[in-house]
Each structure stands twice: as C-alpha cells, then as structure tokens.
Design a protein around this motif. Structure first.
Motif, PDB file in Angstrom:
ATOM      1  N   GLU A 287      -0.059  -0.039  -4.397  1.00  0.00           N
ATOM      2  CA  GLU A 287       0.585  -1.342  -4.199  1.00  0.00           C
ATOM      3  C   GLU A 287      -0.408  -2.482  -3.964  1.00  0.00           C
ATOM      4  O   GLU A 287      -0.329  -3.526  -4.612  1.00  0.00           O
ATOM      5  CB  GLU A 287       1.602  -1.306  -3.063  1.00  0.00           C
ATOM      6  CG  GLU A 287       2.293  -2.648  -2.919  1.00  0.00           C
ATOM      7  CD  GLU A 287       3.524  -2.623  -2.051  1.00  0.00           C
ATOM      8  OE1 GLU A 287       4.354  -3.535  -2.201  1.00  0.00           O
ATOM      9  OE2 GLU A 287       3.660  -1.702  -1.219  1.00  0.00           O
ATOM     10  N   ASP A 288      -1.352  -2.314  -3.052  1.00  0.00           N
ATOM     11  CA  ASP A 288      -2.311  -3.390  -2.781  1.00  0.00           C
ATOM     12  C   ASP A 288      -3.171  -3.694  -4.002  1.00  0.00           C
ATOM     13  O   ASP A 288      -3.407  -4.862  -4.338  1.00  0.00           O
ATOM     14  CB  ASP A 288      -3.196  -3.049  -1.582  1.00  0.00           C
ATOM     15  CG  ASP A 288      -2.430  -3.096  -0.267  1.00  0.00           C
ATOM     16  OD1 ASP A 288      -1.345  -3.724  -0.216  1.00  0.00           O
ATOM     17  OD2 ASP A 288      -2.920  -2.512   0.715  1.00  0.00           O
TER      18      ASP A 288
ATOM     19  N   LEU B 247      -4.465  -7.221  -8.599  1.00  0.00           N
ATOM     20  CA  LEU B 247      -4.602  -7.351 -10.047  1.00  0.00           C
ATOM     21  C   LEU B 247      -3.620  -8.392 -10.586  1.00  0.00           C
ATOM     22  O   LEU B 247      -3.988  -9.239 -11.408  1.00  0.00           O
ATOM     23  CB  LEU B 247      -4.365  -5.991 -10.722  1.00  0.00           C
ATOM     24  CG  LEU B 247      -4.377  -5.973 -12.241  1.00  0.00           C
ATOM     25  CD1 LEU B 247      -5.745  -6.337 -12.783  1.00  0.00           C
ATOM     26  CD2 LEU B 247      -3.948  -4.610 -12.759  1.00  0.00           C
ATOM     27  N   ASP B 248      -2.393  -8.348 -10.108  1.00  0.00           N
ATOM     28  CA  ASP B 248      -1.379  -9.290 -10.553  1.00  0.00           C
ATOM     29  C   ASP B 248      -1.794 -10.729 -10.237  1.00  0.00           C
ATOM     30  O   ASP B 248      -1.680 -11.618 -11.086  1.00  0.00           O
ATOM     31  CB  ASP B 248      -0.043  -8.952  -9.878  1.00  0.00           C
ATOM     32  CG  ASP B 248       1.139  -9.528 -10.606  1.00  0.00           C
ATOM     33  OD1 ASP B 248       1.226  -9.352 -11.832  1.00  0.00           O
ATOM     34  OD2 ASP B 248       1.987 -10.159  -9.947  1.00  0.00           O
ATOM     35  N   ARG B 249      -2.319 -10.948  -9.057  1.00  0.00           N
ATOM     36  CA  ARG B 249      -2.759 -12.299  -8.665  1.00  0.00           C
ATOM     37  C   ARG B 249      -3.999 -12.730  -9.452  1.00  0.00           C
ATOM     38  O   ARG B 249      -4.111 -13.870  -9.880  1.00  0.00           O
ATOM     39  CB  ARG B 249      -3.020 -12.361  -7.167  1.00  0.00           C
ATOM     40  CG  ARG B 249      -1.733 -12.225  -6.344  1.00  0.00           C
ATOM     41  CD  ARG B 249      -1.964 -12.446  -4.863  1.00  0.00           C
ATOM     42  NE  ARG B 249      -2.811 -11.462  -4.229  1.00  0.00           N
ATOM     43  CZ  ARG B 249      -2.400 -10.289  -3.744  1.00  0.00           C
ATOM     44  NH1 ARG B 249      -1.119  -9.936  -3.844  1.00  0.00           N
ATOM     45  NH2 ARG B 249      -3.253  -9.467  -3.154  1.00  0.00           N
TER      46      ARG B 249
ATOM     47  N   ARG C 147       1.307 -20.320  -9.409  1.00  0.00           N
ATOM     48  CA  ARG C 147       0.226 -19.430  -8.991  1.00  0.00           C
ATOM     49  C   ARG C 147       0.547 -18.910  -7.585  1.00  0.00           C
ATOM     50  O   ARG C 147       0.901 -19.682  -6.703  1.00  0.00           O
ATOM     51  CB  ARG C 147      -1.100 -20.177  -8.972  1.00  0.00           C
ATOM     52  CG  ARG C 147      -2.288 -19.285  -8.564  1.00  0.00           C
ATOM     53  CD  ARG C 147      -3.591 -20.069  -8.528  1.00  0.00           C
ATOM     54  NE  ARG C 147      -3.974 -20.573  -9.846  1.00  0.00           N
ATOM     55  CZ  ARG C 147      -4.603 -19.847 -10.777  1.00  0.00           C
ATOM     56  NH1 ARG C 147      -4.899 -18.582 -10.550  1.00  0.00           N
ATOM     57  NH2 ARG C 147      -4.934 -20.384 -11.935  1.00  0.00           N
ATOM     58  N   PRO C 148       0.441 -17.596  -7.364  1.00  0.00           N
ATOM     59  CA  PRO C 148       0.740 -17.043  -6.035  1.00  0.00           C
ATOM     60  C   PRO C 148      -0.190 -17.611  -4.963  1.00  0.00           C
ATOM     61  O   PRO C 148      -1.380 -17.806  -5.201  1.00  0.00           O
ATOM     62  CB  PRO C 148       0.514 -15.537  -6.209  1.00  0.00           C
ATOM     63  CG  PRO C 148       0.529 -15.298  -7.680  1.00  0.00           C
ATOM     64  CD  PRO C 148       0.068 -16.567  -8.327  1.00  0.00           C
TER      65      PRO C 148
ATOM     66  N   GLU D 205       3.791 -12.035  -1.524  1.00  0.00           N
ATOM     67  CA  GLU D 205       4.934 -11.126  -1.546  1.00  0.00           C
ATOM     68  C   GLU D 205       4.428  -9.708  -1.852  1.00  0.00           C
ATOM     69  O   GLU D 205       3.448  -9.550  -2.581  1.00  0.00           O
ATOM     70  CB  GLU D 205       5.914 -11.541  -2.654  1.00  0.00           C
ATOM     71  CG  GLU D 205       6.549 -12.895  -2.447  1.00  0.00           C
ATOM     72  CD  GLU D 205       7.576 -12.883  -1.340  1.00  0.00           C
ATOM     73  OE1 GLU D 205       8.315 -11.885  -1.225  1.00  0.00           O
ATOM     74  OE2 GLU D 205       7.616 -13.866  -0.576  1.00  0.00           O
ATOM     75  N   PRO D 206       5.125  -8.687  -1.349  1.00  0.00           N
ATOM     76  CA  PRO D 206       4.741  -7.317  -1.729  1.00  0.00           C
ATOM     77  C   PRO D 206       4.885  -7.125  -3.241  1.00  0.00           C
ATOM     78  O   PRO D 206       5.753  -7.736  -3.868  1.00  0.00           O
ATOM     79  CB  PRO D 206       5.744  -6.431  -0.982  1.00  0.00           C
ATOM     80  CG  PRO D 206       6.338  -7.296   0.076  1.00  0.00           C
ATOM     81  CD  PRO D 206       6.247  -8.712  -0.418  1.00  0.00           C
ATOM     82  N   PHE D 207       4.037  -6.304  -3.807  1.00  0.00           N
ATOM     83  CA  PHE D 207       4.113  -6.046  -5.246  1.00  0.00           C
ATOM     84  C   PHE D 207       5.389  -5.271  -5.570  1.00  0.00           C
ATOM     85  O   PHE D 207       6.095  -5.587  -6.519  1.00  0.00           O
ATOM     86  CB  PHE D 207       2.880  -5.264  -5.720  1.00  0.00           C
ATOM     87  CG  PHE D 207       2.852  -5.066  -7.208  1.00  0.00           C
ATOM     88  CD1 PHE D 207       2.452  -6.089  -8.053  1.00  0.00           C
ATOM     89  CD2 PHE D 207       3.240  -3.867  -7.774  1.00  0.00           C
ATOM     90  CE1 PHE D 207       2.444  -5.927  -9.435  1.00  0.00           C
ATOM     91  CE2 PHE D 207       3.226  -3.679  -9.150  1.00  0.00           C
ATOM     92  CZ  PHE D 207       2.827  -4.717  -9.980  1.00  0.00           C
ATOM     93  N   TYR D 208       5.667  -4.233  -4.791  1.00  0.00           N
ATOM     94  CA  TYR D 208       6.904  -3.468  -4.977  1.00  0.00           C
ATOM     95  C   TYR D 208       8.009  -4.168  -4.186  1.00  0.00           C
ATOM     96  O   TYR D 208       7.762  -4.775  -3.145  1.00  0.00           O
ATOM     97  CB  TYR D 208       6.750  -2.037  -4.474  1.00  0.00           C
ATOM     98  CG  TYR D 208       5.695  -1.222  -5.191  1.00  0.00           C
ATOM     99  CD1 TYR D 208       5.561  -1.255  -6.573  1.00  0.00           C
ATOM    100  CD2 TYR D 208       4.838  -0.405  -4.475  1.00  0.00           C
ATOM    101  CE1 TYR D 208       4.596  -0.492  -7.216  1.00  0.00           C
ATOM    102  CE2 TYR D 208       3.873   0.358  -5.109  1.00  0.00           C
ATOM    103  CZ  TYR D 208       3.757   0.320  -6.485  1.00  0.00           C
ATOM    104  OH  TYR D 208       2.808   1.067  -7.113  1.00  0.00           O
ATOM    105  N   ASN D 209       9.237  -4.039  -4.709  1.00  0.00           N
ATOM    106  CA  ASN D 209      10.382  -4.622  -4.016  1.00  0.00           C
ATOM    107  C   ASN D 209      11.598  -3.745  -4.253  1.00  0.00           C
ATOM    108  O   ASN D 209      11.482  -2.655  -4.812  1.00  0.00           O
ATOM    109  CB  ASN D 209      10.607  -6.074  -4.492  1.00  0.00           C
ATOM    110  CG  ASN D 209      10.777  -6.170  -5.999  1.00  0.00           C
ATOM    111  OD1 ASN D 209      11.446  -5.348  -6.622  1.00  0.00           O
ATOM    112  ND2 ASN D 209      10.167  -7.178  -6.605  1.00  0.00           N
TER     113      ASN D 209
END
Length: 162
Positions: free
Chosen positions: A14-15, A20-22, A34-35, A40-44
């Motif tokens: 998750e981290d 990577l997403d950001r 842009r975050p 926010e958590p990656f998983y939801n």
C-alpha cells in the motif's frame, strides 16, 4: 533489459503504491488535482490489493494496474475496466506498461469477462498508442469532457473483446 514480474498486490504494497501513484501524477492522464498531504490511503472500500496487479523489476515495484467493474450492475458483470495504470519514470520503455496490460487482460479472462474497457484522455498519445497496439479500439469520444489547465480535453472510451 529484464522482463517485469507481474503479481497481485498485497496489503504490504500500500505505501509503495501510494508513493508511486503520487510520483507518476501528470496532467497527461489525471483529471484530479495533484495530491497534497495528508494523502488518502491507496486502498479504500472500493479497491483493495486483489484489484491491483503490480510490476516488479528486481526487488522494486515499478508499476501497477487497477482492474475493476465498470458498474455494480449484474447485467454488466461480464465486463472489466482498467481504472488505473502507472509506471515509474525510471521503468518507462522497459515493457512494464505492456506487461501490466497483458496481465490485466489475462486476469479478466480468468474471471470470466468477455470484454475489457478503459478511459483515456484524448491528449495522452503514448497511452493511446499502447492500448491500440494491444487490440483496444476507440468505442466513443466525449468531446471536451474535462477542462484541465485551461484546455478542454476529450475523454476517449476504448475497449476490446477478450
């Protein structure tokens, strides 16, 4: 160049996936701002580890693809939709995106899907070329669907039979 290893994500990713997403956020593919912290958590509640395939080169996670349902309707359950794809800058050109796309199609078939779809911004030429090279075709265009950085951008709907 080594071949990417593709596997399902785990809770331990998750981290890494959030970072990577950001890191890969770009106006070329993002319709959200842009975050900014706090992140926010990656998983939801909608997407967890089993909805993501990750690509590794060596010991490093260098990409992911999110595979989900386009709607919650039972009459639409034969379709899967790619709802996110990211590749680390340092892994671009190594076949990571293509490997993830192929793995997502294999997984969709394994789940019994007959079709796979995605949405891509009209100005994202590199992604569109990749999808077309893997058999996706344009099935619709929503003209000027998004206003991004002062410019109107089409939302392109693509899909293919599995």
């Amino acid at each position: 160049m080594p071949v990417p290893h593709i596997r399902f994500a785990t809770f331990d990713d998750e981290d890494t996936l959030g970072r990577l997403d950001r890191a890969t956020w770009s106006p070329l593919h993002a319709v959200t701002p842009r975050p900014r912290p706090p992140y926010e958590p990656f998983y939801n509640e909608r997407f967890g580890p089993r909805d993501h395939l990750v690509a590794e080169l060596g010991d490093d996670v260098v990409g992911y693809i999110r595979l989900g349902f386009p709607t919650p309707l039972p009459c639409n359950s034969h379709v899967r939709q790619i709802q996110g794809l990211a590749v680390a800058d340092e892994a671009r050109g190594a076949g990571v995106g293509r490997a993830l796309l192929r793995a997502a199609q294999e997984e969709a078939r394994r789940q019994g899907a007959r079709r796979i779809t995605l949405r891509v911004l009209g100005h994202n030429t590199p992604a569109r070329k990749l999808y077309e090279s893997e058999g996706f075709v344009v099935e619709g265009i929503l003209p000027e669907e998004f206003l991004l950085d002062g410019a109107y951008v089409d939302d392109v709907l693509m899909g293919r039979h599995l």
